[in-house]
Design a protein around this motif. Sequence first.
Motif, PDB file in Angstrom:
ATOM      1  N   ARG A  45     -15.532 -10.012  54.089  1.00 45.73           N
ATOM      2  CA  ARG A  45     -14.638 -10.446  53.011  1.00 45.73           C
ATOM      3  C   ARG A  45     -15.411 -10.914  51.791  1.00 45.73           C
ATOM      4  O   ARG A  45     -14.994 -10.696  50.663  1.00 45.73           O
ATOM      5  N   ASN A  48     -16.640  -7.859  49.744  1.00 49.25           N
ATOM      6  CA  ASN A  48     -15.609  -6.936  49.268  1.00 49.25           C
ATOM      7  C   ASN A  48     -15.405  -5.715  50.153  1.00 49.25           C
ATOM      8  O   ASN A  48     -15.200  -4.610  49.667  1.00 49.25           O
ATOM      9  N   GLY A  49     -15.488  -5.903  51.447  1.00 49.14           N
ATOM     10  CA  GLY A  49     -15.178  -4.808  52.352  1.00 49.14           C
ATOM     11  C   GLY A  49     -16.314  -3.834  52.598  1.00 49.14           C
ATOM     12  O   GLY A  49     -16.101  -2.786  53.200  1.00 49.14           O
ATOM     13  N   ILE A 103     -12.969  -1.443  45.340  1.00 48.79           N
ATOM     14  CA  ILE A 103     -13.175  -1.911  46.705  1.00 48.79           C
ATOM     15  C   ILE A 103     -13.278  -0.677  47.583  1.00 48.79           C
ATOM     16  O   ILE A 103     -12.623   0.325  47.336  1.00 48.79           O
ATOM     17  N   GLU A 105     -11.888   1.026  50.024  1.00 49.90           N
ATOM     18  CA  GLU A 105     -10.593   0.966  50.695  1.00 49.90           C
ATOM     19  C   GLU A 105     -10.644   1.486  52.122  1.00 49.90           C
ATOM     20  O   GLU A 105      -9.782   1.191  52.927  1.00 49.90           O
ATOM     21  N   THR A 108     -10.951  -1.544  54.365  1.00 50.14           N
ATOM     22  CA  THR A 108      -9.935  -2.583  54.313  1.00 50.14           C
ATOM     23  C   THR A 108      -9.132  -2.537  55.593  1.00 50.14           C
ATOM     24  O   THR A 108      -8.639  -1.483  55.976  1.00 50.14           O
ATOM     25  N   MET A 128      -2.626  -5.984  52.147  1.00 53.07           N
ATOM     26  CA  MET A 128      -4.005  -6.356  52.485  1.00 53.07           C
ATOM     27  C   MET A 128      -4.991  -5.781  51.476  1.00 53.07           C
ATOM     28  O   MET A 128      -5.948  -6.446  51.088  1.00 53.07           O
ATOM     29  N   ARG A 129      -4.751  -4.555  51.051  1.00 49.62           N
ATOM     30  CA  ARG A 129      -5.622  -3.964  50.023  1.00 49.62           C
ATOM     31  C   ARG A 129      -5.527  -4.749  48.725  1.00 49.62           C
ATOM     32  O   ARG A 129      -6.529  -4.993  48.052  1.00 49.62           O
ATOM     33  N   THR A 132      -7.419  -7.965  49.204  1.00 49.68           N
ATOM     34  CA  THR A 132      -8.858  -7.696  49.197  1.00 49.68           C
ATOM     35  C   THR A 132      -9.359  -7.490  47.774  1.00 49.68           C
ATOM     36  O   THR A 132     -10.399  -8.026  47.383  1.00 49.68           O
ATOM     37  N   ALA A 136     -11.852  -9.913  45.578  1.00 47.66           N
ATOM     38  CA  ALA A 136     -13.061  -9.372  44.953  1.00 47.66           C
ATOM     39  C   ALA A 136     -13.176  -9.781  43.495  1.00 47.66           C
ATOM     40  O   ALA A 136     -14.282  -9.861  42.956  1.00 47.66           O
ATOM     41  N   ARG A 143     -14.418 -17.556  45.901  1.00 48.04           N
ATOM     42  CA  ARG A 143     -14.109 -16.705  47.050  1.00 48.04           C
ATOM     43  C   ARG A 143     -14.668 -17.325  48.328  1.00 48.04           C
ATOM     44  O   ARG A 143     -13.990 -17.379  49.346  1.00 48.04           O
TER      45      ARG A 143
END
Length: 189
Positions: A45, A48-49, A103, A105, A108, A128-129, A132, A136, A143
């Motif tokens: 997290r 950023n994924g 991000i 994706e 995610t 959730m995307r 996320t 970011a 964060r």
Amino acid sequence: MAPAPGGLAELDEATLVARARDRDPASFELLVRRYQRRIYSLCLRMLNGASGEAEDVAQEVFLTAWRRLPEIEYDGAFGSWLYRTATNKCLTILQRRKPVDEIDEHNTPIETGVDGDPARAVHNSEAMRALTLALAQLPPPQRACWLLREVHGRSYQEIADLVETTPTAVRGRIARARAELVEVMKPWR
């Protein structure tokens, strides 16, 4: 997860840390198993994924822990030490990066509806995307504080110790992060 050899699974964290400090690999392995998912989740997290990078950081945190076990003065502080190390490593990486435009994706997590409803699963995945992406966009210190409090349940004092600031500063960072996230997430309410 396979059962720990010799009943180690029942031992408390402080005992496992003391044994690991004496270079007992089975005790250290059990400590890693207890924390690996949480530390990886925090790194994922924070970064950023970026799953590959999160895996690398998490692995580096545990390698550092093995090498630096003798420096941990209080055996019960192992978990906090891991969180501090992971947070600091992630913040260092983020400071070197350019601002986030996208991000990954594909990394995610996709939430599925409890009732198996495909429409609900798609809605949850999109939410959730969005979360996320919103995370970011937060400054890395905000964060980190938000994730440590909201996702990992750490106290304000512990977060302050982890990121080397005051509880008041932590509360401010979290309040600003919450305000920004609430605004971004309005369409998902």
